[in-house]
Design an enzyme around this catalytic site. Structure first.
Site, mmCIF file in Angstrom:
data_model
loop_
_atom_site.group_PDB
_atom_site.id
_atom_site.type_symbol
_atom_site.label_atom_id
_atom_site.label_comp_id
_atom_site.label_asym_id
_atom_site.label_seq_id
_atom_site.Cartn_x
_atom_site.Cartn_y
_atom_site.Cartn_z
ATOM 1 N N ARG A 185 6.878 14.694 -3.246
ATOM 2 C CA ARG A 185 6.342 15.814 -2.531
ATOM 3 C C ARG A 185 6.435 15.660 -1.019
ATOM 4 O O ARG A 185 6.599 16.530 -0.391
ATOM 5 C CB ARG A 185 4.937 16.061 -3.039
ATOM 6 C CG ARG A 185 4.354 17.186 -2.183
ATOM 7 C CD ARG A 185 3.068 17.625 -2.542
ATOM 8 N NE ARG A 185 3.109 18.264 -3.737
ATOM 9 C CZ ARG A 185 2.109 19.176 -4.293
ATOM 10 N NH1 ARG A 185 0.841 19.108 -3.581
ATOM 11 N NH2 ARG A 185 2.112 19.630 -5.759
ATOM 12 N N GLU A 228 -0.838 20.974 0.129
ATOM 13 C CA GLU A 228 -1.614 19.598 -0.229
ATOM 14 C C GLU A 228 -0.607 18.511 -0.553
ATOM 15 O O GLU A 228 0.272 18.581 -1.272
ATOM 16 C CB GLU A 228 -2.302 19.927 -1.456
ATOM 17 C CG GLU A 228 -3.202 18.704 -1.816
ATOM 18 C CD GLU A 228 -3.699 18.846 -3.310
ATOM 19 O OE1 GLU A 228 -3.945 17.693 -4.111
ATOM 20 O OE2 GLU A 228 -4.033 19.988 -3.636
ATOM 21 N N ARG A 269 2.321 15.171 -15.182
ATOM 22 C CA ARG A 269 1.595 16.672 -15.135
ATOM 23 C C ARG A 269 2.242 17.720 -15.769
ATOM 24 O O ARG A 269 3.549 17.940 -15.269
ATOM 25 C CB ARG A 269 0.923 16.842 -13.801
ATOM 26 C CG ARG A 269 -0.093 15.634 -13.317
ATOM 27 C CD ARG A 269 -0.421 16.130 -11.968
ATOM 28 N NE ARG A 269 -1.333 14.781 -11.390
ATOM 29 C CZ ARG A 269 -1.779 14.941 -10.295
ATOM 30 N NH1 ARG A 269 -1.719 16.046 -9.429
ATOM 31 N NH2 ARG A 269 -2.447 13.827 -9.859
ATOM 32 N N SER A 276 -5.715 14.167 -2.068
ATOM 33 C CA SER A 276 -7.414 14.542 -2.197
ATOM 34 C C SER A 276 -7.894 13.156 -2.252
ATOM 35 O O SER A 276 -7.531 12.253 -2.797
ATOM 36 C CB SER A 276 -7.180 15.288 -3.557
ATOM 37 O OG SER A 276 -6.608 16.542 -3.499
ATOM 38 N N ARG A 302 5.960 20.863 -6.616
ATOM 39 C CA ARG A 302 5.218 20.738 -7.901
ATOM 40 C C ARG A 302 6.327 20.462 -9.052
ATOM 41 O O ARG A 302 7.006 21.336 -9.722
ATOM 42 C CB ARG A 302 4.641 22.067 -8.495
ATOM 43 C CG ARG A 302 3.619 22.074 -9.271
ATOM 44 C CD ARG A 302 2.760 23.295 -9.750
ATOM 45 N NE ARG A 302 2.197 23.816 -8.342
ATOM 46 C CZ ARG A 302 1.026 23.898 -7.807
ATOM 47 N NH1 ARG A 302 0.133 22.990 -8.669
ATOM 48 N NH2 ARG A 302 0.777 24.404 -6.692
#
Length: 447
Positions: A412, A371, A282, A374, A297
């Site tokens: 992460r 986070e 990403r 999801s 991130r």
């Protein structure tokens, strides 16, 4: 709006609205035309800008041109048959008229192609309709906490953040990572690598026990797969493109949803449950200035993803949505990391998502939840685009429903794990459940 929601829960309109890659049917545009206000409200709730009225006007033009084209083709066929039965001057006049007819047809077809292209571009932007339980809001700051598990970790010493802990232990190198990769680059080393492999192996066994079929998915995908999942066109800035105009997927959801594209599945297989592992990429363009340090991130990472296909039932989608989210919660609980779960607001939903939960882990260094997962369901938004169907018990062809949820991402997860399990001497206690995957090592400490 109130009447529509009642109908929605009775599943008369379980299709909502979709756009197909392979079979763009009139059913979808018919729903949009007949429920224009509902579609506009869905776009407003998701903070997606799309001109629904322009789409309907283009559809009118498209249909008018199609009717004219069909009439011209019918006339062309009639003239062609006529020419075969006449001779002389009459035949020459008919041939001249036929040429003029052909030119007119070509002009109309060219006009139709232009209008259809504009129509399709707008159709790609039409959002799925969010569930009635989705709260209003503009961003993740408006998400609603629905569950808290574990107590926020406290220490009887001055705690450090994951960067300082891992650099002191020489298990991460951010400076050389940026030298090689650039911004957000990193190297994991030594026990950080072993810890990642331990997490992957444990996740494989944990989710296999839930009935998931594991697979390793390609990260390089064709463009249509990103349109199929709804990541394009709206997330275009966040996607890497190769020199061959292929794309690097940001989640295994993309290739796994394409796995059954164009297929008719056996209803008896449902629910189909895949646990897919892949590298993920990403660009993080929309996060400029956020999380510029550490492992929160990054541009490239690894992730296990839950992907589920089921029958076309709203109730079944809701049931499975709760289940896949709970799977990840249970996985986090087994690690012993405090977390909370939030219900995402309309502005924090993607184009195709009907409803979404985020699981967020406690990060002591920031004194906030971040986070990690999801969980979303889509009804048949994605499966219509991929043309994934099945025959129901009455022999009727239906589009399946799809869901997905992060199982666990690395690196992460290391942020919360390292910070919550740090010790006063700078070492890291390894969660008991992971120790068998690290040769029963209990602590990560300086060599």
């Amino acid at each position: 709006m109130k009447n529509y929601m009642l109908v929605f829960h009775r599943e008369i309109f379980y299709c909502n609205l979709r756009v197909l890659i392979y079979t763009t049917t009139m059913l979808d545009i018919k729903f949009i035309r007949e429920n224009r206000d509902i579609v506009k409200q869905a776009a407003m709730k998701k903070h997606i800008t799309v001109d629904v009225d322009k789409l309907v006007a283009l559809d009118n033009d498209r249909l008018d041109l199609l009717r004219e084209i069909e009439a011209l083709r019918a006339e062309q066929n009639a003239q062609s048959e006529k020419i075969q039965n006449i001779e002389g001057e009459e035949r020459e006049d008919a041939i001249i008229a036929m040429r003029a007819l052909k030119e007119s047809l070509q002009t109309k077809e060219a006009d139709h192609k232009k209008v259809a292209k504009k129509w399709q571009e707008l159709m790609w932007q039409i959002p799925n309709i969010p569930d009635v339980s989705v709260p209003d809001g503009e961003s993740d700051s408006d998400n609603i906490e629905v569950k808290v598990w574990g107590e926020q970790t406290t220490f009887d010493f001055e705690p450090k953040d994951h960067i300082e802990i891992m650099e002191d232990l020489d298990i991460v190198d951010l400076e050389r990572g940026q030298k090689i990769h650039g911004f957000r680059g990193y190297f994991l080393k030594g026990d950080a690598v072993r810890l990642c492999f331990a997490i992957w192996q444990y996740a494989l066994e944990f989710f296999a026990d839930k009935g998931f079929n594991p697979m390793i998915a390609p990260a390089i995908v064709r463009e249509e797969n990103l349109y199929g999942t709804g990541h394009l066109p709206n997330d275009a800035e966040d996607v890497y493109i190769t020199q061959d105009n292929d794309y690097l997927a940001g989640t295994a959801e993309v290739p796994v949803m394409g796995y059954h594209s164009g297929e008719v599945l056996d209803e008896g297989q449902f629910p189909i449950k895949y646990l897919a592992f892949s590298p993920c990429y990403r660009r993080e363009v929309g996060s400029h200035g956020k999380d510029t340090k550490g492992l929160i991130r990054v541009h490239e990472f690894q992730k296990w993803e839950q992907v589920v296909l089921c029958e076309a039932s709203h109730e079944r989608s809701v049931e499975l949505h709760e289940w896949i989210n709970r799977n990840t919660e249970e996985f986090i609980e087994s690690l012993g990391i405090p977390y909370h779960t939030v219900l995402n607001c309309g502005g924090d939903l993607g184009q195709g998502q009907v409803k979404k939960y985020d699981v967020e882990l406690w990060v002591p260094g920031e004194e906030k939840y971040r986070e990690i997962s999801s969980a979303s369901y889509f009804h048949d938004f994605q499966t219509r685009r991929f043309n994934i169907r099945y025959k129901d018990g009455e022999g009727k062809m239906r589009f399946a429903h799809s869901l997905n949820c992060t199982a666990i991402p690395t690196p992460r997860i290391l942020v919360s794990l390292v910070e919550n399990f740090q010790n006063a001497d700078g070492s890291i206690s390894i969660p008991a459940i992971l120790q068998p995957y690290m040769r029963n090592q209990e602590v990560i400490k300086k060599s």
